[in-house]
Design an enzyme around this catalytic site. Structure first.
Site, PDB file in Angstrom:
ATOM      1  N   ASP A   1      63.598  75.591  85.778  1.00  0.00           N
ATOM      2  CA  ASP A   1      63.806  76.628  84.776  1.00  0.00           C
ATOM      3  C   ASP A   1      64.567  76.067  83.587  1.00  0.00           C
ATOM      4  O   ASP A   1      65.270  75.053  83.696  1.00  0.00           O
ATOM      5  CB  ASP A   1      64.598  77.797  85.366  1.00  0.00           C
ATOM      6  CG  ASP A   1      63.855  78.490  86.489  1.00  0.00           C
ATOM      7  OD1 ASP A   1      62.625  78.371  86.540  1.00  0.00           O
ATOM      8  OD2 ASP A   1      64.527  79.141  87.311  1.00  0.00           O
ATOM      9  N   ILE A   2      64.490  76.758  82.477  1.00  0.00           N
ATOM     10  CA  ILE A   2      65.128  76.290  81.247  1.00  0.00           C
ATOM     11  C   ILE A   2      66.626  76.080  81.428  1.00  0.00           C
ATOM     12  O   ILE A   2      67.208  75.155  80.860  1.00  0.00           O
ATOM     13  CB  ILE A   2      64.837  77.266  80.073  1.00  0.00           C
ATOM     14  CG1 ILE A   2      65.354  76.680  78.742  1.00  0.00           C
ATOM     15  CG2 ILE A   2      65.416  78.648  80.346  1.00  0.00           C
ATOM     16  CD1 ILE A   2      64.911  77.468  77.525  1.00  0.00           C
TER      17      ILE A   2
END
Length: 232
Positions: free
Chosen positions: A102-103
């Site tokens: 995920d970011i």
């Protein structure tokens, strides 16, 4: 044997149309003889560029992903590939991440242009080990270790329970979690299942590869010896 312009463009040194200029601006040798003709044919192992061997035909990269970077080729924002040298970004076939983070998740991620290797390490059948350091909003309930190890956790939207996972408590709000699956937002969903929330997530290890000694954003090439030693 391949044409020199094809070799260089596939490895990202230049485009095929730029090969003639590249050969003028750089010392390219085939069997120790400098060449200027883009159509010259050579084996990969016989070519030197500025006294260095060509990059490997297949490449595997370990990167310590910083927060804020996206594991995609197409999305807007800061893409993980921008952390690599331009030459690697221009390879054909493209380098892609093996799975995604995920970011806001940091840590170990592998990238490769080897489709077979990518498939092998993302296949649910392979039980590839991943270890995360997880910072939690609230202290552990106390039964998470047994719960996650039971193989009975059924997340919302899933048809099958999760495979057993190993939890190691560092502090009541900091744990290490070893899993062998890669379901969407799996670690965050596992702790949501226990009525807790992940506030920071860092992957310490992926398939035996660790980033303990690497700065955020740093990467290294995994050579053939290491690939074989990890039985990939």
């Amino acid at each position: 044997m391949k044409r020199l312009d094809a070799l260089l463009s596939n490895l990202g040194y230049c485009s095929r149309s730029e090969t003639k200029l590249f050969l003028k601006q750089n010392e390219v040798l085939i069997k120790n003889q400098r060449v200027f003709n883009p159509t010259s044919k050579a084996n990969h192992c016989d070519v030197l560029v500025n006294n260095e061997a060509l990059d490997s035909e297949k490449i595997l990269i370990l990167l310590n992903k910083p927060s804020g970077y996206i594991c995609s080729h197409n999305d807007a924002g800061k893409l993980i590939y921008s952390l690599l040298p331009r030459r690697y970004q221009n390879r054909n076939p493209k380098i892609s991440t093996i799975g995604r983070l995920d970011i806001d998740t940091t840590g170990a991620i592998l990238l490769t242009d080897d489709g077979e290797l990518n498939h092998k390490l993302t296949s649910p059948k392979k039980d590839v080990k991943k270890v995360y350091e997880v910072s939690l909003e609230k202290p552990l309930n106390g039964d998470e270790k047994e719960l996650f190890a039971s193989g009975k956790v059924l997340l919302n939207g899933e048809e099958k329970p999760l495979k057993p996972a190993i939890l190691k408590e560092i502090t009541p709000t900091l744990v290490h979690l070893e899993i062998v699956e890669g379901k969407y937002h799996q670690v965050k969903r596992m702790f949501a299942y226990t009525k807790n929330r992940v506030i920071k997530l860092h992957r310490l290890e992926f398939s035996g590869f660790r980033v303990d000694e690497m700065e955020e954003g740093a990467f290294k090439i995994i050579d053939d010896f290491n690939i074989k030693s990890y039985n990939l």
